[in-house]
Design an enzyme around this catalytic site. Structure first.
Site, short mmCIF file in Angstrom:
data_model
loop_
_atom_site.label_atom_id
_atom_site.label_comp_id
_atom_site.label_asym_id
_atom_site.label_seq_id
_atom_site.Cartn_x
_atom_site.Cartn_y
_atom_site.Cartn_z
N HIS A 131 -10.00 4.52 12.73
CA HIS A 131 -8.79 3.06 12.42
C HIS A 131 -8.11 4.38 13.47
CE1 HIS A 131 -4.43 1.84 12.80
NE2 HIS A 131 -4.86 0.68 12.36
N ASP A 208 -8.92 8.67 5.12
CA ASP A 208 -7.95 8.07 5.21
C ASP A 208 -8.92 6.71 3.73
OD1 ASP A 208 -7.08 5.39 5.99
OD2 ASP A 208 -7.66 5.57 7.81
N GLN A 211 -8.14 1.03 3.39
CA GLN A 211 -9.63 0.72 2.69
C GLN A 211 -9.80 0.66 1.36
OE1 GLN A 211 -8.47 -2.63 4.87
NE2 GLN A 211 -7.74 -1.53 6.26
N LYS A 234 -0.94 -2.49 1.44
CA LYS A 234 -2.89 -3.28 1.23
C LYS A 234 -3.32 -2.81 -0.13
CE LYS A 234 -4.10 -0.92 5.97
NZ LYS A 234 -3.86 -1.92 6.87
N CYS A 372 -7.13 -2.18 15.30
CA CYS A 372 -6.72 -0.48 15.66
C CYS A 372 -7.59 0.72 16.07
CB CYS A 372 -5.45 -0.26 14.71
SG CYS A 372 -4.34 -0.89 15.68
#
Length: 414
Positions: A131, A208, A211, A234, A372
């Site tokens: 991302h 990261d 997700q 999220k 993104c």
């Protein structure tokens, strides 16, 4: 604070859907099918009510008052830190910085950790599937320091070529970065293996986790990374919430990124002494009610149970993938062996935005665009894709409706 409930023995998706008020609405006169969960999740009523109750009964600023409301607000806010630290199995609550989300968390590491340590000729390693939030901050600090940003490749299945990533961990790399789960492909990366090899080379690793946290239990100690960033909205929580976990030695060595109130011990014009982590990095008034909601979201995850969530979501992913393969001219991007429930695709001869617009008229919310992730689109040679991202409150019936609508849209555009 509520106590996490026992995991149900039967996964009752209709009972779960009843907990999410927005799922009951219609769009353009059609029942809503919400397949944009990788962008933001819907919120259960317990999260909404927790924030409502905070504003109705406990609203005050944190850490600034000895009156009852101030103490209640502070207890709720710091209680959210405790729950979040337990949620990711952080060794200490004081290693968890509460942020507005992954973007702020990564920028904090970029400017407070990386920038002071970078010199001309140094490098930061990331991957093609990242991302923009795990690319652009590194480019900005690289420009200021004379360092460079390198990107490890992926294969056509959307899998990181791990041996090439490891080969790129050369001595000039001062920080390595990788997404835990791709927001476009759903690919699950082998973070534990990457972290082990980074440790062997003395290179810190940032992950990261935006997700990952909505779909799987995360244990930062077992992963072995140095930094783990994630976003609340999220994972059923309000927007403007998230966190950065970092090893204590990094936090103690890092200077503050923002300056202001509540991150200090004492301010004098001849110098300021700062609070200990995590408060050293939390200047200003935080999103108190948002983190009250995040604590309620964590309780909700515990009430459902990640094992049940994983089984249901993987069944949905397999079913949706199978159904989509029957759509003529449809190409799926990202077919890694291990995936979370994210499917990016295109239909030959149709524009992603046109399809998303027409699907919306059928009540179906999917994402269209570059997500993104411009470098990833460039790798596949496309300007954009459609993305259907599922959550544990979605159903097979919604997938059937989605595929039927997709076939109808395809006919209109052909």
């Amino acid at each position: 604070m509520t106590t996490p409930a026992t995991t149900p023995t039967v996964f009752d998706v209709q009972r779960i859907r009843a907990d999410f008020p927005l799922l009951a609405r219609s769009v353009h006169g059609k029942p809503l099918v919400y397949f944009d969960n990788a962008n933001t999740s819907q919120k259960p009523v317990t999260v909404i009510e927790a924030m409502n109750t905070h504003y109705r009964e406990h609203n005050a600023n944190v850490s600034r008052a000895v009156h009852q409301l101030g103490e209640e607000a502070t207890a709720a806010y710091e209680g959210a830190r405790d729950k979040l630290a337990q949620f990711i199995n952080a060794p200490s609550r004081n290693e968890l910085i509460l942020t507005s989300g992954t973007t702020q968390a990564i920028n904090l590491v970029a400017y407070s950790y990386a920038l002071p340590r970078l010199a001309p000729g140094d490098a930061i390693l990331t991957t093609v599937m990242e991302h923009h939030a795990n690319i652009v901050p590194w480019q900005l600090v690289a420009q200021r320091s004379g360092a460079m940003v390198k990107a490890a490749p992926i294969n056509q299945r959307g899998e990181l070529i791990v041996e090439q990533y490891l080969a790129m961990l050369t001595p000039e790399v001062k920080l390595a970065c990788v997404t835990h789960v791709s927001n476009v492909l759903g690919t699950v990366n082998p973070v534990r293996e990457i972290a082990r090899e980074c440790r062997r080379r003395g290179i810190p690793l940032l992950v990261d986790g935006s997700q990952a946290v909505p779909h799987r239990p995360v244990d930062v100690q077992a992963l072995g990374c140095d930094f783990y960033a994630f976003t609340g909205h999220k994972m059923l929580a309000p927007t403007g919430t998230g966190g950065l976990w970092a090893k204590r030695e990094h936090l103690e060595a890092m200077p503050p990124f923002f300056g202001g109130g509540e991150m200090i011990r004492e301010v004098r014009f001849d110098g300021t002494t700062f609070a200990a982590p995590p408060h050293k990095f939390e200047a200003g008034t935080p999103n108190i009610a948002g983190f009250v909601g995040l604590a309620a979201a964590i309780d909700y995850y515990h009430s459902v149970g990640f094992e049940a969530i994983h089984v249901h979501e993987q069944q949905l992913l397999a079913y949706a993938t199978e159904r989509l393969r029957d759509v003529p001219g449809l190409r799926i991007f990202g077919e890694a062996a291990e995936k979370e429930p994210v499917i990016s695709f295109l239909i030959e001869g149709a524009q992603a935005t046109d399809m998303a617009t027409l699907l919306d008229l059928q009540g179906i919310a999917v994402r269209s665009g570059h997500h993104c992730a411009h470098p990833l689109m460039q790798f596949y040679g496309v300007p954009a894709t459609l993305r259907a991202s599922l959550a544990f409150y979605n159903t097979r019936e919604e997938i059937d409706h989605f595929v039927t609508a997709l076939l109808k849209v395809r006919k209109l555009l052909m």
